[in-house]
Design an enzyme around this catalytic site. Structure first.
Site, mmCIF file in Angstrom:
data_model
loop_
_atom_site.group_PDB
_atom_site.id
_atom_site.type_symbol
_atom_site.label_atom_id
_atom_site.label_comp_id
_atom_site.label_asym_id
_atom_site.label_seq_id
_atom_site.Cartn_x
_atom_site.Cartn_y
_atom_site.Cartn_z
ATOM 1 N N TRP A 1 0.841 -1.207 0.000
ATOM 2 C CA TRP A 1 0.000 0.000 0.000
ATOM 3 C C TRP A 1 0.875 1.256 0.000
ATOM 4 O O TRP A 1 0.546 2.267 -0.628
ATOM 5 C CB TRP A 1 -0.908 -0.005 1.244
ATOM 6 C CG TRP A 1 -1.727 1.239 1.394
ATOM 7 C CD1 TRP A 1 -2.927 1.502 0.808
ATOM 8 C CD2 TRP A 1 -1.409 2.395 2.176
ATOM 9 N NE1 TRP A 1 -3.385 2.740 1.170
ATOM 10 C CE2 TRP A 1 -2.474 3.316 2.008
ATOM 11 C CE3 TRP A 1 -0.349 2.743 3.007
ATOM 12 C CZ2 TRP A 1 -2.492 4.554 2.640
ATOM 13 C CZ3 TRP A 1 -0.379 3.985 3.630
ATOM 14 C CH2 TRP A 1 -1.433 4.866 3.441
ATOM 15 N N HIS A 2 1.998 1.159 0.702
ATOM 16 C CA HIS A 2 2.852 2.347 0.807
ATOM 17 C C HIS A 2 3.491 2.733 -0.520
ATOM 18 O O HIS A 2 3.829 3.899 -0.723
ATOM 19 C CB HIS A 2 3.940 2.131 1.863
ATOM 20 C CG HIS A 2 3.480 2.469 3.239
ATOM 21 N ND1 HIS A 2 2.882 1.553 4.073
ATOM 22 C CD2 HIS A 2 3.497 3.633 3.929
ATOM 23 C CE1 HIS A 2 2.568 2.138 5.212
ATOM 24 N NE2 HIS A 2 2.920 3.411 5.163
ATOM 25 N N GLY A 3 3.696 1.775 -1.381
ATOM 26 C CA GLY A 3 4.296 2.154 -2.655
ATOM 27 C C GLY A 3 4.462 0.989 -3.603
ATOM 28 O O GLY A 3 4.557 -0.163 -3.168
#
Lengths: 448, 469
Positions: free
Chosen positions: B335-337
């Site tokens: 989700w972060h990247g």
């Protein structure tokens, strides 16, 4: 009114008031600059269209570093009136057309040209019609360009104080502030210095409202004398340049150097080429540029040797407002230096402008790292070459091995090909019987 | 001139940052004043006003993406209404989740997948799509998935489309959270008391905002050059410099993101809306589990509630619990990247959480040791999080964890860690300010000082780190 309401109103009121005051100061400071229309290459070029009668017979031309030469200082030393035609991001194409126009009007006898070393080396790229310079040095002056150029008093202080920037967290800054806490609130603006610096720069920085006299009338930017580059004769080359291509740029550099030299020499114009001074800091940092010997050589290579002033001046950091542009102190000193050169016709004693202490530092901080860097680069290159040679030998051996292998295979194939199985005679089809000619069609007259 | 005073660089002038003159001196005052004025004369227009303001705030960056967020809101709202009356809810819910994940997947991950596909297949002429990641898409997508899931479970009570749009687009939380829950947010928009000027909220909101602004401008932005310089040439760093860079990044990330969250909470409070806390002195955590209870708390809550619990949580045996924990962190990393560094970061956190559970079953770890070990792990994992690629992360970690440690390095790292604890302890996050705040002289002086100092330094403001997620 309860405590929260009082708190909210006070905090917002005081907070925004203080911010407004600080911002107001900056707006005022910038207003001082923005009041005066910026001088552009086009405006400079425009100056040459309508020359006044007393226009000096000598001009300085160059890029923004050339703008650091104060004509008044030169006049004081030499007694000779001079006009500074340098322009921000002034290019050779600009110099060529500007001087050509002056020569056509028989307006000049002498030209002093000044260019920075990285232009000589062709490292800079130009973009935009009015010359935004994009080079490895230029990024650090984007935000403060106006300020550092036009309010050097403010800029110097601002740069040192950094208003709560990283500098603010330095112990030495805190010590200074503890002794002189008022400095936080001191308005770091020396108007007198600013005015003295600005108003006498003929042809440059003459933007103050009170300066509508003398040469400043020539550059009446308020009337919008904006030159359109489309008037330049050589449109193709100009477009070529704006392609922002290194090769194209260098080509133009070379082209216009030759054109410029031809123009000046065929019209008997006396000219001298200076290399812009650079600061000790840069000399220390730019260890891998090789600017010191190379650029002199490059400059000599571009211009006739006798026309080139052979040494570039290294000056203390505090005489620069950024990586290569002088501040008002440096400008004054450097202008004196140029003036003395003009008077003597040769290099003045550099120690007068470059202290012994600085010379020593130069040796230690600039030359030594430079030579070390060169040596390291050479060693690295030798190592790389050796490595490449090793790899090449490996490849060669592998190729030889492969060739041998292929030869072996070829031999095998050849043996197989020549073996009895392969060469066993194939059954040959019996030849077709040849029909006798004329059988199908009886010869004419046979029946008869 | 205008650009300079509105925010500095061209990038900054594109996004309306909380830490910009445009936001602080123009947008926020106008929105707050408009809100309370409308509350008096046309209270029925309040939601419309907030929505318009939020869309303006969002569109200030790229107006082309306003239809995208409206599409997302519209589809999710329509599905949630359908879910309310549907007998079979799972097809609609699946459709909704697929829509949201698809949208996020396209804008955030399509190039990542293509890049890896090209790498695996050896395609040399493959073209990436070069999709620009819409701001805040990860945040508003998660919020809406939660809303759909709750709607399917019958937990949603309100279905006003305007209030729903306001909830999703509400500008203080739109771009980088905190990830808000409809149950906590939507009722606040409907409460009549919240439509009156509340001076306590204004005083507290201004204070929290000023503290957040200070964290971002005075600390995070000043750490940024150190971090950038360190990561720009990892190979040239010494062991101590590698640790310094890692510590500087830990500080930058914390002060940047918690500063942003504080500003969001403060700005929302001016409108009498209370956003959830997101940070609670995370660098004082004595275990990784504790760390995630203090760092990006709303994301942890979301992942726990909508992924960990549905997977079975800790109710389905030890092995399954570990697997669930691992999956949650893997998803968190992703989700972060869209990058392998983020995946590795998520995997590392998942594995460490499992190990921590195993150890805790047998040993009671003293707090000091727990804190030190946790911090060392967190610092190392931030390196992976920040590094542009795995090779850089590897180089940096090998430097940091070299067996050839000098006394100077050990002392340096130890002092750095100690300093991190002290800073982590004294740096006030929103919960501490909320708890300790009193509208008195000293709070006023501190707030004004931070506000003025930050405003003076605003022209150097950089983008918030979490905007990319």
């Amino acid at each position: 009114m309860n405590s929260a309401q009082r708190y909210g109103l006070w905090v917002l009121g005081i907070g925004f008031t203080v911010v407004a005051l600080v911002m107001g100061f900056w707006v005022w400071a910038y207003h001082q600059i923005l009041d005066y229309p910026r001088m552009t290459n086009s405006m400079k070029y425009e100056v040459t269209k309508n020359l006044p009668d007393d226009f000096p017979r000598a001009v300085i031309i160059g890029d923004s570093r050339g703008l650091d030469i104060n004509p008044l200082v030169i006049e004081e030393v030499t007694g000779e009136k001079i006009y500074n035609l340098s322009a921000d991001s002034g290019k050779l194409i600009y110099a060529y057309y500007t001087l050509k126009r002056l020569i056509e009007q028989d307006a000049i006898d002498k030209v002093y040209m000044q260019f920075p070393e990285f232009l000589v080396r062709g490292e800079a790229l130009y973009t935009g019609s009015l010359g935004t310079i994009v080079s490895r040095y230029s990024f650090d002056r984007a935000d403060v360009k106006d300020l550092d150029q036009h309010l050097p008093g403010i800029y110097d202080k601002w740069k040192n104080m950094q208003f709560l920037g990283p500098e603010y967290f330095r112990l030495d800054v805190w010590r200074t502030l503890r002794k002189q806490p008022y400095k936080i609130f001191e308005i770091p603006f020396d108007k007198e210095i600013y005015m003295n610096t600005v108003k006498h720069f003929r042809g440059f920085r003459m933007r103050h409202k009170d300066q509508n006299k003398g040469y400043s009338q020539i550059v009446n930017t308020e009337n919008g004398l904006i030159y359109d580059w489309s008037e330049v004769d050589d449109k193709i080359n100009y477009k070529h340049e704006t392609n922002n291509n290194n090769v194209a740029y260098e080509e133009i550099w070379g082209t216009y150097t030759k054109k410029l030299i031809d123009l000046l020499e065929s019209n008997d114009i006396e000219y001298t080429v200076f290399l812009a001074p650079y600061p000790k800091e840069k000399a220390g940092q730019a260890v891998n540029l090789g600017f010191k010997p190379d650029n002199q050589a490059a400059l000599v290579g571009l211009f006739p040797k006798e026309r080139v002033k052979t040494k570039a001046l290294v000056m203390p950091n505090d005489r620069f407002r950024d990586f290569s542009h002088l501040n008002y102190r440096g400008s004054e000193k450097y202008s004196q230096y140029v003036a003395e050169y003009i008077v003597q016709g040769k290099e003045p004693n550099p120690k007068k402008y470059q202290t012994v202490e600085l010379q020593v530092k130069w040796e230690g901080e600039a030359d030594t790292p430079y030579f070390e860097a060169v040596r390291a680069a050479e060693e690295a290159r030798t190592k790389e070459i050796q490595q490449l040679k090793g790899e090449a030998r490996k490849i060669e051996k592998a190729a030889e091995k492969e060739v041998k292998e292929l030869q072996k295979q070829w031999e095998k194939v050849k043996i197989e090909f020549t073996s009895p199985e392969v060469n066993e005679p194939q059954p040959v089809a019996p030849p077709k019987p040849v029909e006798p000619a004329g059988e199908a069609a009886p010869a004419a007259g046979e029946e008869a | 001139m205008v650009v300079l005073f509105l925010g500095g660089s061209s990038l900054v002038s594109c996004v309306m940052l909380f830490s910009s003159f445009a936001f602080i001196c123009a947008f926020l005052p106008v929105v707050v004043a408009g809100y309370f004025t409308l509350a008096r004369v046309r209270p029925q227009w309040l939601m419309g006003w907030l929505t318009l303001a939020s869309l303006f705030f969002y569109g200030f960056w790229k107006w082309e993406y306003v239809p995208l967020i409206l599409l997302s809101v519209g589809v999710n709202y329509a599905l949630s209404v359908q879910l309310q009356g549907a007998k079979k809810k799972w097809p609609l819910l699946t459709l909704g989740i697929l829509f949201n994940v698809g949208l996020l997947g396209f804008f955030k991950y399509v190039d990542f997948f293509l890049e890896n596909y090209f790498a695996v297949t050896g395609a040399t002429d493959g073209q990436l799509l070069g999709v620009i990641l819409p701001l805040g898409i990860s945040f508003f997508t998660f919020q809406q998935i939660a809303y759909l899931v709750d709607a399917a479970q019958g937990k949603v009570e309100e279905f006003s489309w305007l209030r729903y749009t306001t909830f999703v687009t509400f500008f203080p939380q739109l771009i980088a959270g905190p990830i808000v829950h409809h149950a906590g947010m939507m009722p606040q928009f409907a409460t009549p008391e919240n439509q009156r000027v509340n001076w306590h909220n204004i005083a507290l909101g201004v204070t929290i905002f000023a503290f957040g602004l200070g964290k971002k401008i005075l600390i995070a932005d000043n750490l940024s050059p150190e971090v950038a310089a360190g990561f720009a040439d990892v190979g040239a760093l010494s062991v101590l410099e590698a640790w310094q860079t890692a510590l500087a990044y830990a500080g930058q990330l914390y002060f940047d993101f918690s500063g942003y969250t504080d500003m969001a909470i403060g700005a929302a409070l001016l409108l009498n809306v209370r956003l959830p806390f997101n940070f609670n002195q995370p660098y004082t955590a004595t275990s990784l589990q504790d760390f995630w209870r203090r760092w990006h708390m709303t994301l942890t809550q979301f992942l726990t509630e909508y992924i960990y619990f549905p997977l079975g949580g800790s109710r389905k045996g030890v092995i399954r619990t570990y697997l669930n924990i691992f999956l949650v962190f893997l998803i968190s990393g992703f989700w972060h990247g869209a990058g392998w560094t983020f995946v590795l970061w998520g995997v590392a956190h998942g594995v460490w959480m499992m190990l921590e559970r195993v150890v805790k079953r047998w040993v009671t770890v003293p707090d000091v040791l727990g804190w030190a070990v946790t911090m060392l792990f967190v610092l190392s994992s931030w390196v992976v999080f920040r590094a542009p690629d795995l090779a850089t992360a590897q180089t940096m970690l090998l430097k940091m964890w070299t067996p050839e440690l000098s006394w100077e390095t050990v002392m340096g790292v130890g002092s750095g860690l100690g300093l991190t604890y002290i800073i982590g302890k004294i740096a006030l996050d929103a919960p501490q300010i909320w708890e300790r705040f009193k509208p008195n002289f000293w709070w006023g002086v501190s707030t004004i000082a931070l506000f003025v100092a930050s405003m003076i330094s605003l022209n150097k403001a950089t983008e918030f780190l979490y905007f990319q997620f």
